[in-house]
Design a protein around this motif. Sequence first.
Motif, PDB file in Angstrom:
ATOM      1  N   GLN A 116      88.705 -36.807  33.195  1.00 32.35           N
ATOM      2  CA  GLN A 116      89.122 -36.129  31.985  1.00 32.35           C
ATOM      3  C   GLN A 116      88.125 -36.281  30.841  1.00 32.35           C
ATOM      4  N   SER A 117      87.190 -37.202  30.956  1.00 32.87           N
ATOM      5  CA  SER A 117      86.195 -37.403  29.900  1.00 32.87           C
ATOM      6  C   SER A 117      84.910 -36.601  30.149  1.00 32.87           C
ATOM      7  N   SER A 118      84.877 -35.851  31.220  1.00 34.75           N
ATOM      8  CA  SER A 118      83.679 -35.055  31.520  1.00 34.75           C
ATOM      9  C   SER A 118      83.494 -33.958  30.479  1.00 34.75           C
ATOM     10  N   ARG A 119      82.248 -33.735  30.138  1.00 38.58           N
ATOM     11  CA  ARG A 119      81.917 -32.669  29.188  1.00 38.58           C
ATOM     12  C   ARG A 119      81.378 -31.464  29.968  1.00 38.58           C
ATOM     13  N   ILE A 120      82.067 -30.369  29.834  1.00 36.60           N
ATOM     14  CA  ILE A 120      81.681 -29.161  30.563  1.00 36.60           C
ATOM     15  C   ILE A 120      80.744 -28.339  29.678  1.00 36.60           C
ATOM     16  N   PRO A 121      79.536 -28.046  30.141  1.00 35.81           N
ATOM     17  CA  PRO A 121      78.617 -27.227  29.334  1.00 35.81           C
ATOM     18  C   PRO A 121      79.144 -25.798  29.211  1.00 35.81           C
ATOM     19  N   VAL A 122      79.244 -25.337  27.987  1.00 40.05           N
ATOM     20  CA  VAL A 122      79.764 -24.000  27.717  1.00 40.05           C
ATOM     21  C   VAL A 122      78.777 -23.247  26.841  1.00 40.05           C
ATOM     22  N   ALA A 123      78.389 -22.070  27.256  1.00 45.15           N
ATOM     23  CA  ALA A 123      77.495 -21.234  26.454  1.00 45.15           C
ATOM     24  C   ALA A 123      78.335 -20.385  25.509  1.00 45.15           C
ATOM     25  N   PRO A 124      77.949 -20.295  24.237  1.00 50.69           N
ATOM     26  CA  PRO A 124      78.721 -19.466  23.299  1.00 50.69           C
ATOM     27  C   PRO A 124      78.634 -18.006  23.716  1.00 50.69           C
ATOM     28  N   PRO A 125      79.668 -17.236  23.418  1.00 47.04           N
ATOM     29  CA  PRO A 125      79.632 -15.811  23.791  1.00 47.04           C
ATOM     30  C   PRO A 125      78.503 -15.095  23.069  1.00 47.04           C
ATOM     31  N   LYS A 126      77.855 -14.198  23.781  1.00 48.02           N
ATOM     32  CA  LYS A 126      76.726 -13.477  23.197  1.00 48.02           C
ATOM     33  C   LYS A 126      77.199 -12.503  22.124  1.00 48.02           C
ATOM     34  N   TYR A 127      78.334 -11.875  22.362  1.00 44.95           N
ATOM     35  CA  TYR A 127      78.897 -10.933  21.402  1.00 44.95           C
ATOM     36  C   TYR A 127      80.326 -11.362  21.083  1.00 44.95           C
ATOM     37  N   LEU A 128      80.731 -11.165  19.833  1.00 43.69           N
ATOM     38  CA  LEU A 128      82.044 -11.613  19.391  1.00 43.69           C
ATOM     39  C   LEU A 128      83.005 -10.457  19.128  1.00 43.69           C
ATOM     40  N   THR A 129      82.494  -9.267  19.003  1.00 40.63           N
ATOM     41  CA  THR A 129      83.318  -8.124  18.619  1.00 40.63           C
ATOM     42  C   THR A 129      84.243  -7.692  19.750  1.00 40.63           C
ATOM     43  N   ILE A 130      85.499  -7.440  19.411  1.00 39.29           N
ATOM     44  CA  ILE A 130      86.481  -6.892  20.343  1.00 39.29           C
ATOM     45  C   ILE A 130      87.032  -5.605  19.732  1.00 39.29           C
ATOM     46  N   GLY A 147      72.289   5.155  21.339  1.00 40.76           N
ATOM     47  CA  GLY A 147      73.697   5.526  21.275  1.00 40.76           C
ATOM     48  C   GLY A 147      74.397   5.346  22.603  1.00 40.76           C
ATOM     49  N   ARG A 148      73.674   5.624  23.700  1.00 41.92           N
ATOM     50  CA  ARG A 148      74.262   5.422  25.033  1.00 41.92           C
ATOM     51  C   ARG A 148      74.523   3.942  25.272  1.00 41.92           C
ATOM     52  N   SER A 149      73.588   3.093  24.861  1.00 43.37           N
ATOM     53  CA  SER A 149      73.789   1.649  25.020  1.00 43.37           C
ATOM     54  C   SER A 149      74.972   1.181  24.190  1.00 43.37           C
ATOM     55  N   LEU A 150      75.112   1.746  22.989  1.00 45.71           N
ATOM     56  CA  LEU A 150      76.212   1.346  22.111  1.00 45.71           C
ATOM     57  C   LEU A 150      77.563   1.696  22.717  1.00 45.71           C
ATOM     58  N   SER A 151      77.704   2.899  23.247  1.00 50.14           N
ATOM     59  CA  SER A 151      78.995   3.287  23.817  1.00 50.14           C
ATOM     60  C   SER A 151      79.323   2.471  25.056  1.00 50.14           C
ATOM     61  N   ASP A 152      78.327   2.174  25.888  1.00 46.84           N
ATOM     62  CA  ASP A 152      78.565   1.307  27.053  1.00 46.84           C
ATOM     63  C   ASP A 152      79.009  -0.076  26.610  1.00 46.84           C
ATOM     64  N   TRP A 153      78.365  -0.573  25.554  1.00 49.80           N
ATOM     65  CA  TRP A 153      78.714  -1.893  25.031  1.00 49.80           C
ATOM     66  C   TRP A 153      80.128  -1.899  24.465  1.00 49.80           C
ATOM     67  N   GLN A 244      73.192  -6.798  19.067  1.00 51.77           N
ATOM     68  CA  GLN A 244      73.520  -8.035  18.368  1.00 51.77           C
ATOM     69  C   GLN A 244      73.678  -7.796  16.871  1.00 51.77           C
ATOM     70  N   ILE A 245      72.858  -6.892  16.308  1.00 55.19           N
ATOM     71  CA  ILE A 245      72.974  -6.583  14.884  1.00 55.19           C
ATOM     72  C   ILE A 245      74.291  -5.858  14.607  1.00 55.19           C
ATOM     73  N   ILE A 246      74.654  -4.904  15.466  1.00 60.32           N
ATOM     74  CA  ILE A 246      75.936  -4.224  15.315  1.00 60.32           C
ATOM     75  C   ILE A 246      77.074  -5.230  15.403  1.00 60.32           C
ATOM     76  N   ASP A 247      76.993  -6.123  16.381  1.00 63.47           N
ATOM     77  CA  ASP A 247      78.019  -7.152  16.567  1.00 63.47           C
ATOM     78  C   ASP A 247      78.126  -8.030  15.335  1.00 63.47           C
ATOM     79  N   LEU A 248      76.979  -8.453  14.796  1.00 59.72           N
ATOM     80  CA  LEU A 248      76.962  -9.317  13.613  1.00 59.72           C
ATOM     81  C   LEU A 248      77.566  -8.606  12.417  1.00 59.72           C
ATOM     82  N   ALA A 249      77.234  -7.331  12.245  1.00 57.11           N
ATOM     83  CA  ALA A 249      77.754  -6.579  11.105  1.00 57.11           C
ATOM     84  C   ALA A 249      79.269  -6.447  11.164  1.00 57.11           C
TER      85      ALA A 249
END
Length: 426
Positions: A116-130, A147-153, A244-249
């Motif tokens: 129970q004391s083990s530390r599991i390495p976790v990478a932060p999510p690359k994008y936060l927007t939902i 624009g195509r990349s944005l809609s897929d994202w 990433q800039i769109i996500d940050l904004a």
Amino acid sequence: MLDMWMHASWNCVASFGRFVEIGKRELIDAGRLDMSIFLRNTTFTAFDLSDLFYHDSKTHRDILSNTMKEVLEMYRAGEIQPVPITTFDASDMVQAYRYFSLKDRVGKVVISLENQSSRIPVAPPKYLTIFDPEKAYVLIGCLGGLGRSLSDWMLGRGARHFVFLGRTGCDKPSAHELVFRLRDAGANVTVVRGDVSDIDAVNATIAACEHKPIGGVVQAAMGLHEALLLRRGIQPLNEDEFLQIIDLAIVQEKGASYKGTSHILTGLEPFRVRELKTQGFDVSHGTLQDPRASIIATAFRGPHDDSKSNIQIQIADIQWLKEAPASVVSVAAILVAEMDAPSLHDAVLRVTRKQFSNLILMPLERIENGKPLLDFGIDSMIAAEFRTWVWTAFKVDIPFLDILSPHKSLGMLSNFIAAELEKGRA
């Protein structure tokens, strides 16, 4: 495509032998089997144990139950042994995956959560927007490029209702492919043909949202020539940086504790600016003279660029400045580099010629004083930038159409600037 190990194993089957495939990856990927092995009177069988469990027939389900009973009895009697098990702690998950991928691995790999004391390495999510799957998102001019990349994202982040507004609709193959891909993934997509400057097209776009609340609008109905992004070290964004800039904004907007709006400045990359300086171009930007841009200006100059602080303006040493009007003296700082010029007209021409060279990134020796500026391939944006620089440097307003005139040369414009300075106009 069949895995290379699958091919090798199938090739090893002896005459009258049987090959039982209990995996499903090759079957799902529609792999091709070497048919020549069947000349050995071999048998290839695919078998999925779960099909017995879910089968509608009780007879098939009973076969699974009886088989499991026999296996358990043999295991308890010690007649069969479990496969080797290699255990890794949760903190060593990366090593576990590496071990699992070894070609000579035998048995099972287990991740243990007992400590129970083990530390599991976790990478932060690359994008936060939902995005809300119940809202409609209006995308203007997003049927091509980024624009195509944005809609897929956005699709991957939850959006399910897209309404596109574009002048060419789905005429281009890339736009048609995008719409097909979004719909195939389960999204509801509507494309309205029209221009964003047409109010009827805009109203039709809003109506196409089918009374769903609009979650957001992306206005991308503008294209810039790549020369505008690369001048003065301004760099284009790649796909990942753009998202990433769109996500940050969006995230900042949702979590902001203040009221108001803000801008995100992109594309200013000081290392490219310094590289252009080493090539002989003066890439100083008039906007960076504003005190509010002092931090960015410092980054652009670099840690060792203190040339501005070393400029000593000695007006008395410049003959044509001794009796010049106040309007000329006020811009002496920009003319001091040409203090050896025989006249004010020559000094202004030299400074203006250098600035024009820096603006279009063309070597100074190729800038002809008598050649119309339009012949250098400038467009309205470059003309506007050049006009802004003239005003910032000399406080002289050059008519915009003069810069784009097929009859106005750099020499003529420089003479106009010098004449205005001598008149004392600002």
